[in-house]
Design an enzyme around this catalytic site. Structure first.
Site, PDB file in Angstrom:
ATOM      1  N   SER A 341       0.823  -1.218   0.000  1.00 22.78           N
ATOM      2  CA  SER A 341       0.000   0.000   0.000  1.00 22.78           C
ATOM      3  C   SER A 341       0.852   1.261   0.000  1.00 22.78           C
ATOM      4  O   SER A 341       0.330   2.361   0.175  1.00 22.78           O
ATOM      5  CB  SER A 341      -0.912   0.002   1.234  1.00 22.78           C
ATOM      6  N   ASP A 342       2.157   1.110  -0.216  1.00 22.31           N
ATOM      7  CA  ASP A 342       3.071   2.249  -0.096  1.00 22.31           C
ATOM      8  C   ASP A 342       3.823   2.504  -1.404  1.00 22.31           C
ATOM      9  O   ASP A 342       4.977   2.915  -1.384  1.00 22.31           O
ATOM     10  CB  ASP A 342       4.068   1.984   1.037  1.00 22.31           C
ATOM     11  N   MET A 343       3.170   2.301  -2.526  1.00 20.03           N
ATOM     12  CA  MET A 343       3.822   2.526  -3.820  1.00 20.03           C
ATOM     13  C   MET A 343       3.633   3.971  -4.265  1.00 20.03           C
ATOM     14  O   MET A 343       3.020   4.264  -5.289  1.00 20.03           O
ATOM     15  CB  MET A 343       3.306   1.534  -4.864  1.00 20.03           C
TER      16      MET A 343
END
Length: 443
Positions: A341-343
């Site tokens: 979820s951290d792209m």
């Protein structure tokens, strides 16, 4: 101040515009400019502009060097701070001049950020009379801080004469021997948590440090993420995620996608270290310039989007290749399938060169949706995978088996906690649901 300098407070202007606003002749204008030592001229012919210098703490010019892949430092440019606040004129070593309304885009990644950036900010704030909140630093604050930072920036940039001199006179680093690595890493982690700046200015929120160490493939500059000793469910989960990050990188490499080389080390008290080889370093002293997608899109794209969307817009401008776009789609799809979820745009980077820019190895690829939240709460069940129609069918078909292999490997890894292995056992079913959607896509 004069009428001329008052006009230039708002930014660069052409000679005709200035003469018209001042209602003076060319000869009078030339005399006015000659009397103003803070008025500079740049550009050629009809593109000639005049600007007003804005010295900061007595500094008018900031030299910048860049270290090449052999370790030699070459003069890159001089930066002169100008009005309006935050603007600058960059004069390259070849004499080329460029105006920027803020930091030059290729230097914006040097702005202190993340875990190490906050440590750096706290260390310099009192010394430089700046706020210790690095988010509030102005562009000139950042540039000035870069000149006095006694460390190394990623990508081989040297900002300020002092950093250039330190690089030239620096001793070769002594590597940490393999058999002493854990002992050294435990101490370096303790120093980093205490606020010491250990190594280069790499960004990111996970606690980390950089060092020079022996590895099975030789001596390498490494970036080391770490957890505290695993005494709680939160520290245990972070350990799971670092191990998962190493697994993800290995699976991508095995699948033909360039990803970081990494190794996991675990101490007797379950402190986990993820050691990744720095891809901005070559040999002992060589450096390779890198720039994030965030920096590139801030300069060349008006409406940033996801990695695939941004890459397509860059490809339209011939800044990246179609092959890089296709590879990024696979990386993005893989990230979705492993619950990353951290792209954000700071987690995809390029080697800085003449376009087209080449992608660096994939990094920070891990199932971040399962990270503890700020209250220390943990997810204990598999999440639904988000399907993205911006990704091509071929990219999904390439990424799905890699992601299935990832979760199967995590589920079997004895270093992973039982709770996270249980999540890993549930995730393949979530991926099969995505596979059904992909099957309905056109070719």
């Amino acid at each position: 101040m004069s009428e001329l300098t008052d006009l230039l407070l708002q930014g660069p202007r052409s000679a005709p515009e200035l003469r018209q606003r001042l209602a003076i002749s060319q000869a009078t204008f030339s005399r006015l400019v000659a009397r103003e030592d803070r008025v500079i001229r740049f550009g050629k012919a009809r593109a000639t502009r005049y600007a007003l210098l804005r010295p900061y703490r007595g500094i008018e010019r900031i030299p910048v060097w860049r270290v090449d892949d052999t370790g030699k430092a070459h003069k890159f440019a001089d930066i002169r701070l100008c009005w309006p606040q935050g603007s600058c004129l960059v004069t390259g070593a070849d004499g080329d001049e460029q105006w920027f309304d803020g930091l030059p885009w290729y230097l914006t990644d040097l702005r202190p950020q993340g875990f190490l950036g906050r440590a750096w900010g706290r260390k310099l704030a009192a010394q430089l009379n700046l706020t210790d909140d690095i988010r509030l630093w102005q562009e000139e604050d950042v540039l000035y801080a870069l000149t006095v930072f006694n460390g190394e920036y990623t990508g081989g940039w040297l900002v300020g004469e002092g950093n250039y001199q330190r690089w030239i006179t620096a001793q070769h680093p002594a590597e940490i021997p393999l058999d002493q690595k854990l002992t050294h890493y435990e101490q370096l982690a303790s120093d980093a948590l205490a606020g010491e700046i250990v190594g280069s200015s790499a960004g990111g929120e996970q606690p980390k440090f950089t060092y020079y160490a022996q590895t099975p493939s030789g001596n390498k500059h490494v970036l080391v993420k770490f957890t505290v000793p695993q005494q709680t469910a939160v520290s245990q989960r972070w350990g799971d995620l670092l191990i998962a990050e190493s697994i993800a990188a290995q699976i991508l490499r095995d699948g033909g996608i360039h990803a970081i080389e990494s190794t996991v080390l675990v101490t007797s008290n379950r402190q986990v270290f993820l050691e990744a080889e720095r891809f901005d370093c070559k040999g002992n002293d060589g450096r390779l310039p890198i720039v994030s997608l965030e920096a590139v899109q801030s300069e060349f794209i008006s409406s940033p989007g996801s990695w695939p969307q941004a890459m397509r817009r860059l490809c339209e401008q011939q800044l990246v290749t179609h092959q890089s776009v296709a590879q990024t789609e696979v990386i993005w799809a893989f990230g979705r399938l492993i619950a990353n979820s951290d792209m954000h745009a700071g987690n995809l980077s390029f080697y800085l060169s003449e376009p087209p820019f080449a992608l660096t190895p994939v990094y920070d690829m891990l199932p971040m949706v399962y990270a503890p939240n700020s209250a220390g709460m943990l997810r204990d069940a598999a999440i639904e995978v988000k399907f993205d129609l911006n990704v091509s069918k071929s990219a999904w078909l390439t990424a799905i088996p890699l992601a299935q292999q990832f979760w199967q490997t995590v589920a079997r890894d004895p270093r992973i906690s039982e709770a996270f292995r249980h999540i890993a056992q549930e995730m393949p079913e979530k991926i099969r649901q995505i596979e059904e959607k992909v099957a309905r896509m056109g070719g």
